[in-house]
Scaffold this active site. Structure first.
Site, mmCIF file in Angstrom:
data_model
loop_
_atom_site.group_PDB
_atom_site.id
_atom_site.type_symbol
_atom_site.label_atom_id
_atom_site.label_comp_id
_atom_site.label_asym_id
_atom_site.label_seq_id
_atom_site.Cartn_x
_atom_site.Cartn_y
_atom_site.Cartn_z
ATOM 1 N N ASP A 22 0.844 -1.198 0.000
ATOM 2 C CA ASP A 22 0.000 0.000 0.000
ATOM 3 C C ASP A 22 0.883 1.252 0.000
ATOM 4 O O ASP A 22 1.563 1.529 0.999
ATOM 5 C CB ASP A 22 -0.873 -0.046 1.259
ATOM 6 N N ASP A 23 0.893 1.967 -1.106
ATOM 7 C CA ASP A 23 1.663 3.220 -1.211
ATOM 8 C C ASP A 23 3.178 3.022 -1.246
ATOM 9 O O ASP A 23 3.931 3.946 -0.926
ATOM 10 C CB ASP A 23 1.352 4.198 -0.054
ATOM 11 N N CYS A 60 -5.607 4.243 -4.433
ATOM 12 C CA CYS A 60 -5.784 2.903 -3.876
ATOM 13 C C CYS A 60 -7.052 2.192 -4.350
ATOM 14 O O CYS A 60 -6.995 1.090 -4.903
ATOM 15 C CB CYS A 60 -5.801 3.068 -2.362
ATOM 16 N N ARG A 64 -7.573 -1.047 -6.931
ATOM 17 C CA ARG A 64 -8.172 -2.322 -6.510
ATOM 18 C C ARG A 64 -9.351 -2.683 -7.413
ATOM 19 O O ARG A 64 -9.509 -3.834 -7.834
ATOM 20 C CB ARG A 64 -8.612 -2.243 -5.038
ATOM 21 N N LYS A 117 -6.579 -4.943 3.249
ATOM 22 C CA LYS A 117 -7.479 -3.803 3.018
ATOM 23 C C LYS A 117 -8.418 -4.050 1.847
ATOM 24 O O LYS A 117 -7.992 -4.495 0.792
ATOM 25 C CB LYS A 117 -6.580 -2.595 2.748
ATOM 26 N N HIS A 119 -11.535 -1.567 0.921
ATOM 27 C CA HIS A 119 -11.671 -0.209 0.373
ATOM 28 C C HIS A 119 -12.524 -0.142 -0.896
ATOM 29 O O HIS A 119 -12.325 0.735 -1.737
ATOM 30 C CB HIS A 119 -10.277 0.412 0.116
ATOM 31 N N HIS A 208 1.634 2.182 4.257
ATOM 32 C CA HIS A 208 0.694 3.322 4.298
ATOM 33 C C HIS A 208 0.761 4.013 5.661
ATOM 34 O O HIS A 208 0.928 3.355 6.677
ATOM 35 C CB HIS A 208 -0.703 2.745 4.065
ATOM 36 N N ASP A 314 0.067 -0.521 -5.037
ATOM 37 C CA ASP A 314 -1.239 -0.103 -5.585
ATOM 38 C C ASP A 314 -1.197 1.256 -6.275
ATOM 39 O O ASP A 314 -2.071 1.583 -7.075
ATOM 40 C CB ASP A 314 -2.327 -0.137 -4.500
ATOM 41 N N ASN A 315 -0.205 2.062 -5.944
ATOM 42 C CA ASN A 315 -0.025 3.385 -6.582
ATOM 43 C C ASN A 315 1.343 3.899 -6.164
ATOM 44 O O ASN A 315 2.077 3.203 -5.460
ATOM 45 C CB ASN A 315 -1.147 4.369 -6.173
ATOM 46 N N LYS A 368 1.787 9.636 -5.644
ATOM 47 C CA LYS A 368 0.400 9.146 -5.542
ATOM 48 C C LYS A 368 -0.621 10.281 -5.727
ATOM 49 O O LYS A 368 -0.430 11.377 -5.200
ATOM 50 C CB LYS A 368 0.207 8.528 -4.154
#
Ligand SMILES: O=[N+]([O-])c1ccc(OS(=O)(=O)O)cc1
Length: 530
Positions: A22-23, A60, A64, A117, A119, A208, A314-315, A368
């Protein structure tokens, strides 16, 4: 077709393990030329292929929605992350216009599970349990404390978690990445007992913000970042060249105007800034350690050689820092501290901001949230059965839309024309299998069009050309034209030099944005998820 019954799998199809950080920034991993210790991911890189020009979406939830469906975020229902509107494309959850691939794999006999996660919608009907995951242990919303259910969003003072669709609680003091890994290991074991192939989604919430991790993971990075973020950005730029991740003639883009010069900070401020990056690296270190636990478990149960492992972010690296903002800030400042002594602990809320995010997304422009390469060009590694050219780097253009088609092919399933009696939109990406087996170096022709739009931030790619628009509010004439084969850093706008190409790209944008259902200005949210 394989029967949809447990214990009846006659010939074992490969397992698929999708690991999403994540991130995580492009320039963080050892195998990509970064400085953080990531031995387990490095092993996957040695046994697999590193993808240097793989593109996620800049946020994010949109990422997904896209990789789980193989479709555009608007078509999937996630036009803008955190926005829920009664408007087609902006529903804020996965709609019935698409089918998430875990649902198809599950129907074909795969054991499907995720941990981490979600989301993609807070309502029970949006839960992974309803979207094809047989087992799931998830943080339903966007972000959380890594040690506690003490929330970070005003609307959810207690972070919402579900297990198999049923509300559950966080065991206070447990650490996110460790817990998610424990769950994955138990789900993998169950699929082994049932002799079924699995699709597992390790939807990690690390690294994250808030930056929280045990001293045991960050202590070894103490002092490493004392020269500041500009120095780290440059160091990584050079080390990425040495690792063959960017061309020798690449140019380092200037910083975003939000970044304050390191030299303008007081010694106290510098000390705190350096600790932010130490914590971030500690989180990545712990993430790698947990990925190592997954690999070890797969080896122990004899499934490692039969598991396709895909690792990605994810980004781009994240610049958000809500602690000091006017909206969420007061709530956070009431519940959390940003004291130096507490940094990394359960009561601390720290994010590393645009300054370090740019070191994370070195050598690209911004981070991001932007449709620049810094927001979207993320690391990806694929290893596993049938993967040829082990240890190589592939520099061709790929996107997160290519994952679902790959998983369908690997699992010997097909994307359906209709689902639950309703016609669904076709897949947009293409299978990476020819690249994985070494038959091809690329899958997208020069004419392949990939577009992305999020809240007016937009890009469209065709061959080496990219149009980019990050000006607000969106106006079509603000698109710039870049040749990414010579200008990875998106510095030289060529629209005046190439008016025909520019018009062609704008026409592609009009066509693409209509096809996927982009609405500008963005519809207003009826309800915010954040
Ligand atoms: O703007 N927000 O509210 C916001 C932005 C980013 C974010 O983190 S993310 O990982 O879910 O993109 C969560 C909330």
């Amino acid at each position: 077709c394989t029967p949809n019954t447990k214990n009846q799998e006659t010939r074992k199809r490969p397992n698929i393990l999708l690991i999403v950080a994540d991130d995580l920034g492009y320039a963080d991993l050892g195998s990509f030329g970064g400085d953080i210790d990531t031995p387990n991911l490095d092993e996957l890189a040695r046994k697999g292929i590193r993808f240097s020009r793989f593109h996620a979406s800049p946020f994010c939830a949109t990422s997904r929605a896209m990789f789980l469906t193989g479709n555009d975020n608007h078509i999937a229902g996630m036009g803008v992350q955190g926005l829920t509107a009664d408007t087609v494309g902006y529903e804020g959850h996965l709609t019935d216009r698409i089918v998430p691939f875990p649902a198809v794999l599950k129907k074909s006999g795969y054991s499907t599970f995720m941990s981490g996660k979600w989301h993609l919608g807070l309502r029970p009907e949006d839960n992974p349990h309803q979207k094809g995951f047989e087992h799931s242990f998830v943080l339903v919303e966007s972000s959380s404390n890594h040690y506690s259910s003490k929330g970070i969003w005003k609307k959810n003072p207690i972070s919402p978690y579900t297990e198999d669709g049923v509300e559950t609680t966080w065991n206070e003091g447990d650490y996110s990445t460790d817990v998610y890994t424990d769950k994955l290991i138990s789900y993998i074991s169950e699929s082994k007992e049932e002799n079924r192939p699995f699709f597992g989604f390790a939807a990690y919430t690390s690294p994250h913000w808030p930056l929280q991790v045990d001293e045991k993971y960050w202590k070894k990075y103490e002092g490493r970042y004392d020269d500041g973020y500009e120095v780290l950005k440059e160091k990584r730029f050079e080390s990425l060249k040495k690792a063959w991740m960017i061309p020798e003639n690449a140019v380092l883009p200037p910083s975003h105007p939000r970044v304050k010069a390191w030299d303008s900070l007081s010694p106290e401020e510098q000390k705190k800034e350096a600790r932010k990056m130490e914590l971030y690296s500690g989180m990545v270190d712990n993430l790698d350690y947990n990925i190592g636990r997954l690999i070890t478990h797969l080896k122990e149960i004899g499934e490692y050689e039969n598991t396709l492992i895909v690792f990605m972010s994810d980004n781009g690296a994240a610049a958000e820092d809500f602690y000091y903002n006017d909206g969420v800030g007061p709530f956070l400042r009431e519940r959390y501290t940003d004291n130096y002594e507490d940094m990394g602990k359960v009561n601390s809320y720290i994010a590393y901001g645009p300054q370090w995010a740019e070191a994370g997304s070195s050598p690209f422009k911004y981070y991001k949230g932007f449709t620049t390469e810094g927001g979207m060009n993320v690391p990806m590694i694929i290893s596993g059965p049938g993967v040829a050219n082990q240890g190589s780097i592939n520099d061709s253009f790929f996107t997160l839309l290519d994952l679902a088609p790959t998983f369908y092919e690997v699992s010997e399933t097909t994307y359906p024309n209709d689902w639950n009696g309703k016609e669904v939109k076709p897949l947009l990406g293409a299978s990476l299998l020819p690249v994985l087996t070494g038959e091809a170096q690329f899958i997208h022709s020069e004419d392949y069009v990939f577009g992305m739009e999020h809240g007016g931030d937009a890009m469209l790619r065709k061959g080496k050309w990219k149009i980019l628009n990050v000006d607000y509010p969106f106006q079509i004439e603000n698109f710039a034209l870049y040749d990414l084969s010579t200008d990875l850093a998106e510095q030289v706008d060529l629209k005046d030099q190439n008016p025909e190409k520019y018009q062609e790209m704008l026409a592609e944008w009009e066509k693409w944005s209509q096809n996927v259902g982009v609405i500008l200005p963005t519809p207003r949210s009826q309800k915010s998820d954040e």
